[in-house]
Design an enzyme around this catalytic site. Structure first.
Site, PDB file in Angstrom:
ATOM      1  N   SER A 174       0.800  -1.232   0.000  1.00  0.00           N
ATOM      2  CA  SER A 174       0.000   0.000   0.000  1.00  0.00           C
ATOM      3  C   SER A 174       0.827   1.274   0.000  1.00  0.00           C
ATOM      4  CB  SER A 174      -0.947   0.014   1.204  1.00  0.00           C
ATOM      5  OG  SER A 174      -0.210  -0.080   2.412  1.00  0.00           O
ATOM      6  N   ASP A 209      -2.773   8.567   7.535  1.00  0.00           N
ATOM      7  CA  ASP A 209      -3.732   7.687   8.206  1.00  0.00           C
ATOM      8  C   ASP A 209      -2.977   6.815   9.208  1.00  0.00           C
ATOM      9  OD1 ASP A 209      -2.540   5.652   6.742  1.00  0.00           O
ATOM     10  OD2 ASP A 209      -4.247   5.327   5.398  1.00  0.00           O
ATOM     11  N   HIS A 231       0.109   5.171   6.982  1.00  0.00           N
ATOM     12  CA  HIS A 231       0.795   5.710   5.802  1.00  0.00           C
ATOM     13  C   HIS A 231       1.223   7.158   5.970  1.00  0.00           C
ATOM     14  CE1 HIS A 231      -1.901   2.427   4.432  1.00  0.00           C
ATOM     15  NE2 HIS A 231      -0.797   2.059   3.797  1.00  0.00           N
TER      16      HIS A 231
END
Length: 363
Positions: free
Chosen positions: A33, A323, A326
């Protein structure tokens, strides 16, 4: 028709039919991600970033599948390459001349191991990412021929980011996980590093010749782990222990692989150091908050997903984390700055600016 005009038109047509020579350097991205720019949008999975407030600072102000308020690390590297970002491999727009830019094969949730991220169900595991890379090359050969396709891939830049999920979403996902019962931590680290070597070897077999391999950042310091394990904002000790075992072994493995190949194909990026610099000295980097996520809920905004119902900070540039897991775009820019220009404490054996200069001399 004027002869000079005719010659000009012929030259323009010839240039259009020589895409490899005229295109910016291709860029291929593999991993999780941290570098996914939208492949999971096309999958039935919970590991998605395709809804607001993701993308709030993206040029279109829309959620694109990037786990960021704006640009992610591959986007910013593409800026330095003077190229548009490579499209997600699953995007229907990745066809024709868009193939010449490269492709992003990354998928949120994946790890080095196939059983990492099983809770997300439908993600592109790393073996499948490499298979897609092979299929991509077939499409590229159909477009520009085998010889030019091989040349484009050999001359491309490659980024691969794996490892964090093998701890967060596998070994430490639940108490007494299958892998933690199977392996003591030092043995697990040796196992995943040996599996990673196979992945990098396969990348080389598929034609990759300039590959940046990122280490794992300070996983114990992310808001999600602070929310679960921290009393006073201290980083989670067990995850930091895992990272401190993994990163040095990754560097040693990459050096050994380069020795076996006889060339510096693989370059390691010390992303632990790149992250820890601003986490430990936030004021030096203009951050006012390096523990609380900009978007989230609960302690440190580290519980659950970033959604439209979450708290969202007003000044994203002041936060190191977007978040629960990240970095913010601003933190990503600091990381890429070190990838581009960092000394050998950050990039070994050379930074990306040096790679680009050396490769230009060699062409």
């Amino acid at each position: 028709m004027d002869a000079r005009l005719l010659i000009s038109l012929v030259c323009v047509a010839a240039a259009a039919n020589a895409p490899v020579a005229s295109a910016a350097r291709a860029f291929f991205v593999f991993g999780d991600s941290l570098v996914d720019n939208g492949n999971n949008n096309y999958l039935l999975t919970t590991a998605r970033a395709d809804a607001p407030p993701y993308g709030i600072d993206f040029p279109t102000h829309q959620a694109t599948g990037r786990f960021s308020n704006g640009l992610n690390i591959p986007d910013i590297i593409s800026e330095h390459l003077g190229a548009e970002p490579a499209l997600p491999y699953l995007s229907p727009e990745l066809q024709g001349e868009r193939l010449l830019v490269g492709a992003n094969f990354a998928s949120a949730g994946v790890g080095i191991l196939n059983d990492t991220g099983v809770q997300f169900v439908n993600i592109i595991r790393i073996g499948d990412q490499l298979e897609y890379f092979r299929q991509y090359q077939q499409k590229l050969s159909a477009l520009i021929g085998d010889e030019q396709a091989t040349q484009l891939v050999n001359q491309a830049l490659v980024l691969i980011t794996l490892g964090g999920n093998d701890f967060v979403n596998n070994y430490y996902l639940v108490p007494m996980s299958v892998r933690s019962r199977q392996y003591a931590l030092p043995d697990y680290v040796r196992f995943i590093v040996s599996e990673y070597r196979k992945i990098l070897g396969r990348l080389y077999e598929l034609g990759a010749r300039r590959v940046i391999v990122t280490g794992t950042g300070p996983l114990g310091c992310v808001p999600a782990e602070l929310a679960l394990h921290s009393q006073n904002g201290e980083c989670a000790a067990e995850l930091m222990r895992a990272v401190n075992l993994f990163n040095p072994q990754l560097v040693d493995m990459v050096r050994g692989l380069n020795r076996d190949i006889g060339a510096d194909v693989f370059v390691t990026a010390n992303t632990y150091r790149m992250n820890f610099d601003y986490l430990s000295n936030p004021q030096n980097y203009g951050f006012s908050n390096v523990q609380v996520a900009c978007c989230g809920q609960g302690p440190y905004n580290g519980i659950g997903l970033c959604t439209a119902a979450s708290n969202v900070c007003a000044d994203r540039d002041a936060f190191a984390f977007w978040d629960a897991f990240h970095p913010s775009e601003r933190a990503n820019r600091i990381i890429v700055g070190q990838i581009m220009h960092g000394d050998t404490d950050y990039m070994h054996p050379m930074n990306l600016s040096t790679i680009l200069a050396v490769d230009r001399e060699g062409l």
